[in-house]
Design a protein around this motif. Structure first.
Motif, mmCIF file in Angstrom:
data_model
loop_
_atom_site.group_PDB
_atom_site.id
_atom_site.type_symbol
_atom_site.label_atom_id
_atom_site.label_comp_id
_atom_site.label_asym_id
_atom_site.label_seq_id
_atom_site.Cartn_x
_atom_site.Cartn_y
_atom_site.Cartn_z
ATOM 1 N N VAL A 84 1.517 -0.634 -4.993
ATOM 2 C CA VAL A 84 2.725 -0.689 -5.818
ATOM 3 C C VAL A 84 3.208 -2.127 -5.878
ATOM 4 O O VAL A 84 3.319 -2.803 -4.853
ATOM 5 N N THR A 119 -3.843 3.165 -3.439
ATOM 6 C CA THR A 119 -2.776 3.073 -4.437
ATOM 7 C C THR A 119 -1.816 1.995 -3.971
ATOM 8 O O THR A 119 -1.261 2.070 -2.867
ATOM 9 N N THR A 145 0.846 -1.192 0.000
ATOM 10 C CA THR A 145 0.000 0.000 0.000
ATOM 11 C C THR A 145 0.878 1.237 0.000
ATOM 12 O O THR A 145 1.721 1.400 0.882
ATOM 13 N N ALA A 146 0.682 2.111 -0.989
ATOM 14 C CA ALA A 146 1.451 3.353 -1.063
ATOM 15 C C ALA A 146 0.661 4.512 -0.457
ATOM 16 O O ALA A 146 1.235 5.372 0.210
ATOM 17 N N SER A 147 -0.650 4.540 -0.704
ATOM 18 C CA SER A 147 -1.479 5.606 -0.130
ATOM 19 C C SER A 147 -2.938 5.189 -0.150
ATOM 20 O O SER A 147 -3.331 4.271 -0.868
ATOM 21 N N THR A 186 10.434 -1.975 -7.007
ATOM 22 C CA THR A 186 9.223 -1.785 -7.795
ATOM 23 C C THR A 186 9.390 -2.476 -9.142
ATOM 24 O O THR A 186 10.494 -2.568 -9.677
ATOM 25 N N SER A 233 2.431 1.152 -10.328
ATOM 26 C CA SER A 233 1.355 1.392 -9.363
ATOM 27 C C SER A 233 -0.009 1.094 -9.969
ATOM 28 O O SER A 233 -0.181 1.101 -11.189
#
Length: 182
Positions: A117, A115, A58-60, A125, A89
């Protein structure tokens, strides 16, 4: 890693249904928002990983508005799908509804966008497949995600330029419930 060049939105769809128990409740007897966020994070992971074929983090999390409380004993259903992809993403859209088992009444509890990744085995990534949009609803969701991404970028640029200690900024605080003592 999945070596697919492209993938469909339907390949990312995941549904999770769970009965809400007393152990999931907060002090007011409603289902704890933190527990619901945990379920949302799980389904976002499942959807992004299913789509990309990779481990995802989880990025955001975009805004989560708790629209309606969830009661103990209700069935909660979370539905998720990938709405947008970048290079590594993905934006996963999540809709949460609850159902009263006795009455059959269904209510929308919240929607949010996570969001995620994609990561490779070394933790770096990695690229995700191109997204195939198959109908007008998928195109709308893609453009909505693009709009939110651009709004977030614009907000970050504004925040970087904002001088919070300028006379004008401090004077504007008079309209709010705050006292500034510097």
């Amino acid at each position: 890693m999945n070596n697919k060049k492209s993938n469909t939105v339907s390949a990312s769809k995941v549904t999770l249904t769970e009965l809400m128990l007393p152990s999931h409740s907060n002090f007011s007897g409603k289902i704890h928002g933190g527990y619901l966020l945990q379920l949302m994070d799980q389904i976002a992971f499942a959807s992004a990983s299913k789509y990309s074929g990779c481990y995802c983090v989880t990025a955001s999390v975009d805004i989560v508005n708790f629209l309606n409380p969830i009661e103990i004993g209700e069935l909660v259903t979370l539905k998720a799908s990938v709405n947008y992809v970048g290079t590594s993403s993905m934006v996963v859209g999540i809709r949460v509804v609850s159902e009263n088992i006795q009455t059959g009444k269904v209510k929308h509890c919240n929607s949010s966008y996570f969001t995620m990744v994609a990561k490779d085995e070394a933790g770096n990534t990695t690229k995700v497949p191109h997204l195939v949009l198959s109908n007008s609803e998928e195109v709308r969701r893609f453009f909505d995600s693009l709009r939110r991404i651009n709004q977030k970028k614009n907000l970050i640029q504004l925040e970087e330029k904002f001088e919070h200690l300028s006379e004008e900024s401090l004077a504007s605080l008079k309209n709010h419930n705050v006292v500034v003592k510097l």
